[in-house]
Design a protein around this motif. Sequence first.
Motif, PDB file in Angstrom:
ATOM      1  N   LEU A  88       0.835  -1.196   0.000  1.00 48.60           N
ATOM      2  CA  LEU A  88       0.000   0.000   0.000  1.00 48.60           C
ATOM      3  C   LEU A  88       0.873   1.250   0.000  1.00 48.60           C
ATOM      4  CD1 LEU A  88      -2.796   1.285   0.184  1.00 48.60           C
ATOM      5  CD2 LEU A  88      -2.671   1.040   2.677  1.00 48.60           C
ATOM      6  N   GLN A  89       1.919   1.232   0.803  1.00 53.12           N
ATOM      7  CA  GLN A  89       2.835   2.369   0.833  1.00 53.12           C
ATOM      8  C   GLN A  89       3.533   2.552  -0.516  1.00 53.12           C
ATOM      9  OE1 GLN A  89       3.412   4.662   2.993  1.00 53.12           O
ATOM     10  NE2 GLN A  89       2.245   3.935   4.742  1.00 53.12           N
ATOM     11  N   ALA A  90       3.817   1.447  -1.199  1.00 53.46           N
ATOM     12  CA  ALA A  90       4.464   1.542  -2.511  1.00 53.46           C
ATOM     13  C   ALA A  90       3.561   2.228  -3.520  1.00 53.46           C
ATOM     14  CB  ALA A  90       4.853   0.152  -3.001  1.00 53.46           C
ATOM     15  N   VAL A  91       2.261   1.939  -3.471  1.00 50.98           N
ATOM     16  CA  VAL A  91       1.311   2.605  -4.381  1.00 50.98           C
ATOM     17  C   VAL A  91       1.210   4.085  -4.019  1.00 50.98           C
ATOM     18  CG1 VAL A  91      -1.042   2.638  -5.261  1.00 50.98           C
ATOM     19  CG2 VAL A  91       0.036   0.465  -4.714  1.00 50.98           C
ATOM     20  N   LEU A 109       9.007   6.416   1.570  1.00 49.93           N
ATOM     21  CA  LEU A 109      10.061   5.416   1.421  1.00 49.93           C
ATOM     22  C   LEU A 109      10.702   5.101   2.766  1.00 49.93           C
ATOM     23  CD1 LEU A 109      11.601   6.641  -1.904  1.00 49.93           C
ATOM     24  CD2 LEU A 109      10.993   4.275  -1.433  1.00 49.93           C
ATOM     25  N   ASP A 110      10.911   6.116   3.554  1.00 47.04           N
ATOM     26  CA  ASP A 110      11.503   5.888   4.874  1.00 47.04           C
ATOM     27  C   ASP A 110      10.599   4.992   5.718  1.00 47.04           C
ATOM     28  OD1 ASP A 110      13.640   6.477   6.768  1.00 47.04           O
ATOM     29  OD2 ASP A 110      12.110   7.561   7.894  1.00 47.04           O
ATOM     30  N   ARG A 111       9.288   5.227   5.675  1.00 46.10           N
ATOM     31  CA  ARG A 111       8.365   4.385   6.439  1.00 46.10           C
ATOM     32  C   ARG A 111       8.388   2.944   5.941  1.00 46.10           C
ATOM     33  NH1 ARG A 111       4.936   8.913   6.029  1.00 46.10           N
ATOM     34  NH2 ARG A 111       3.817   7.967   4.291  1.00 46.10           N
ATOM     35  N   ILE A 112       8.377   2.775   4.614  1.00 41.46           N
ATOM     36  CA  ILE A 112       8.368   1.425   4.045  1.00 41.46           C
ATOM     37  C   ILE A 112       9.616   0.657   4.460  1.00 41.46           C
ATOM     38  CG2 ILE A 112       8.438   0.079   1.901  1.00 41.46           C
ATOM     39  CD1 ILE A 112       6.888   2.390   0.582  1.00 41.46           C
ATOM     40  N   LEU A 113      10.772   1.283   4.312  1.00 36.84           N
ATOM     41  CA  LEU A 113      12.028   0.570   4.515  1.00 36.84           C
ATOM     42  C   LEU A 113      12.354   0.371   5.994  1.00 36.84           C
ATOM     43  CD1 LEU A 113      14.022   2.190   1.599  1.00 36.84           C
ATOM     44  CD2 LEU A 113      13.298  -0.191   1.777  1.00 36.84           C
ATOM     45  N   ARG A 114      11.783   1.169   6.858  1.00 42.96           N
ATOM     46  CA  ARG A 114      11.943   0.912   8.284  1.00 42.96           C
ATOM     47  C   ARG A 114      11.155  -0.330   8.695  1.00 42.96           C
ATOM     48  NH1 ARG A 114      14.220   4.955  11.526  1.00 42.96           N
ATOM     49  NH2 ARG A 114      14.674   6.881  10.404  1.00 42.96           N
ATOM     50  N   PRO A 169      12.910  -3.582   5.635  1.00 40.42           N
ATOM     51  CA  PRO A 169      14.213  -3.220   5.049  1.00 40.42           C
ATOM     52  C   PRO A 169      14.642  -4.143   3.926  1.00 40.42           C
ATOM     53  CG  PRO A 169      14.461  -4.163   7.259  1.00 40.42           C
ATOM     54  CD  PRO A 169      13.000  -3.904   7.065  1.00 40.42           C
ATOM     55  N   SER A 170      14.080  -5.352   3.847  1.00 40.92           N
ATOM     56  CA  SER A 170      14.455  -6.285   2.780  1.00 40.92           C
ATOM     57  C   SER A 170      13.976  -5.826   1.415  1.00 40.92           C
ATOM     58  CB  SER A 170      13.885  -7.673   3.072  1.00 40.92           C
ATOM     59  OG  SER A 170      12.465  -7.632   3.138  1.00 40.92           O
ATOM     60  N   GLN A 171      13.119  -4.809   1.350  1.00 39.18           N
ATOM     61  CA  GLN A 171      12.575  -4.355   0.071  1.00 39.18           C
ATOM     62  C   GLN A 171      13.447  -3.305  -0.611  1.00 39.18           C
ATOM     63  OE1 GLN A 171       8.419  -3.238   0.783  1.00 39.18           O
ATOM     64  NE2 GLN A 171       7.864  -5.175  -0.169  1.00 39.18           N
ATOM     65  N   TYR A 172      14.649  -3.072  -0.083  1.00 40.19           N
ATOM     66  CA  TYR A 172      15.462  -2.004  -0.683  1.00 40.19           C
ATOM     67  C   TYR A 172      15.811  -2.279  -2.143  1.00 40.19           C
ATOM     68  CZ  TYR A 172      19.630  -4.859   0.323  1.00 40.19           C
ATOM     69  OH  TYR A 172      20.563  -5.867   0.375  1.00 40.19           O
ATOM     70  N   ASN A 173      15.971  -3.560  -2.523  1.00 38.98           N
ATOM     71  CA  ASN A 173      16.290  -3.860  -3.923  1.00 38.98           C
ATOM     72  C   ASN A 173      15.183  -3.400  -4.865  1.00 38.98           C
ATOM     73  OD1 ASN A 173      18.827  -4.980  -3.662  1.00 38.98           O
ATOM     74  ND2 ASN A 173      18.057  -7.029  -3.251  1.00 38.98           N
ATOM     75  N   GLU A 174      13.938  -3.487  -4.413  1.00 37.61           N
ATOM     76  CA  GLU A 174      12.813  -3.084  -5.238  1.00 37.61           C
ATOM     77  C   GLU A 174      12.615  -1.574  -5.229  1.00 37.61           C
ATOM     78  OE1 GLU A 174       9.311  -5.232  -4.014  1.00 37.61           O
ATOM     79  OE2 GLU A 174      10.518  -6.958  -3.413  1.00 37.61           O
ATOM     80  N   LEU A 175      12.863  -0.944  -4.093  1.00 37.95           N
ATOM     81  CA  LEU A 175      12.497   0.456  -3.942  1.00 37.95           C
ATOM     82  C   LEU A 175      13.638   1.430  -4.227  1.00 37.95           C
ATOM     83  CD1 LEU A 175      10.228   0.261  -0.774  1.00 37.95           C
ATOM     84  CD2 LEU A 175       9.548   0.382  -3.168  1.00 37.95           C
ATOM     85  N   PHE A 176      14.881   0.995  -4.142  1.00 37.89           N
ATOM     86  CA  PHE A 176      15.984   1.915  -4.402  1.00 37.89           C
ATOM     87  C   PHE A 176      15.948   2.505  -5.808  1.00 37.89           C
ATOM     88  CE2 PHE A 176      19.258   0.641  -0.910  1.00 37.89           C
ATOM     89  CZ  PHE A 176      18.393   1.169   0.037  1.00 37.89           C
ATOM     90  N   PRO A 177      15.621   1.711  -6.865  1.00 32.21           N
ATOM     91  CA  PRO A 177      15.513   2.341  -8.196  1.00 32.21           C
ATOM     92  C   PRO A 177      14.463   3.448  -8.242  1.00 32.21           C
ATOM     93  CG  PRO A 177      15.714  -0.032  -8.424  1.00 32.21           C
ATOM     94  CD  PRO A 177      15.514   0.242  -6.952  1.00 32.21           C
TER      95      PRO A 177
END
Length: 387
Positions: free
Chosen positions: A124-127, A145-150, A153-161
């Motif tokens: 939901l945060q990604a949308v 992004l800060d909320r999602i990755l806190r 944190p394993s989603q950094y590969n998807e969200l860093f781009p």
Amino acid sequence: MTVARPVRLGISIALGLVLAAALGAQSAGIALTKKAPDTAIAAFPLNGLAYENIASAVFLATTEATGSPEEGARAARPWALEAYRLEPLVPKAHAILALAEDDPEKRRQILDAALALNRREPRLQAVVLQQQVADADYPAAIASLDRILRVKPSQYNELFPVLINVFAQEGATDEFAKILDGSSEWHGRFFRFAASQPSALRNMAELRSKMSFDDEVTDRALLRSLVREGDVATAYSLYQRIAGADATDAVGAWSSDYPPFDWSLTDDAGLRAQPSLSGKGLEISVKPGKGGVVARRLMRAPATPFAIAVDHTIERQQALQDIDITARCAGQSDEILNANLVRQNGGYRIDSLPDECNFIEIGLEARAWSGRSAVNEEIEAIRVVRR
């Protein structure tokens, strides 16, 4: 009375059995919701969480096959709708329904309602993040992004781009400086990722000039990336800030903390250069059959004419022939100097440099021919001498 009681008792027993069966089916459905949602629905058709998990699986599979999250959301929409009908608080279904909505205003309404219920669901945060980027609301996007990755944190590969696209925007560094304060583990990971992304280098250099990354690995990667992309002047200015009092154009100092403006020393099997124990010389070791660049560094181009001198006490003629000093302008392939150590006569004179040659790369190359002795020698210093 004697007849009524058994009847009521029989009805009570029958209702109890039906209720027990229904509860048993629901319990089985709950147990199977994650592992086998289709079986869970067969066991208990009103299991909204199972529908949500099927919607999630359809979304992920379609997105992977098509490369389009919107296509994935449209394919999963019927399952998400059913999940929402049966279980209105399902956050993944909300995310899919929002992503499947083409009307921007309706999408915002869905997201606002969903966020009022759940602010921790990563999808939901990604949308929400995607919408914020589309709206160019970069401060909100960074906070999302800060909320999602806190939380994940394993989603950094998807969200860093995605984050790089935000970070590369003009004026974004002030917002990032507020968020990326080292308080979360993903901050350092992002710095290391961004230091290798060409689109992010300008802002990375600006951000590094405002704050410390507290990571020498990231600093080195950023300097190398800037030089590789041809922005040597920015890299050198940043090197001076990072290295502080240790920044130097004195090529005789064998520091290798921050290449390429400090020395980059080769450490391969059979080909190695390392500072001597005293730190005042450079030990070169080359096994027979090996050869190549053992040390190189960039420096500001001196005013011409000048000479490059190599101080050493090497006596063996073969070793003098097999160690070369080279120089070229940064970013150019043509050499302005390539000579061995046999007859330097106090230094190799360079009378002029090509136009726009603001930085030069000085290198040492060594080889040990097959069938001959290994090279094990020491260079005391390399000096740039004004003529």
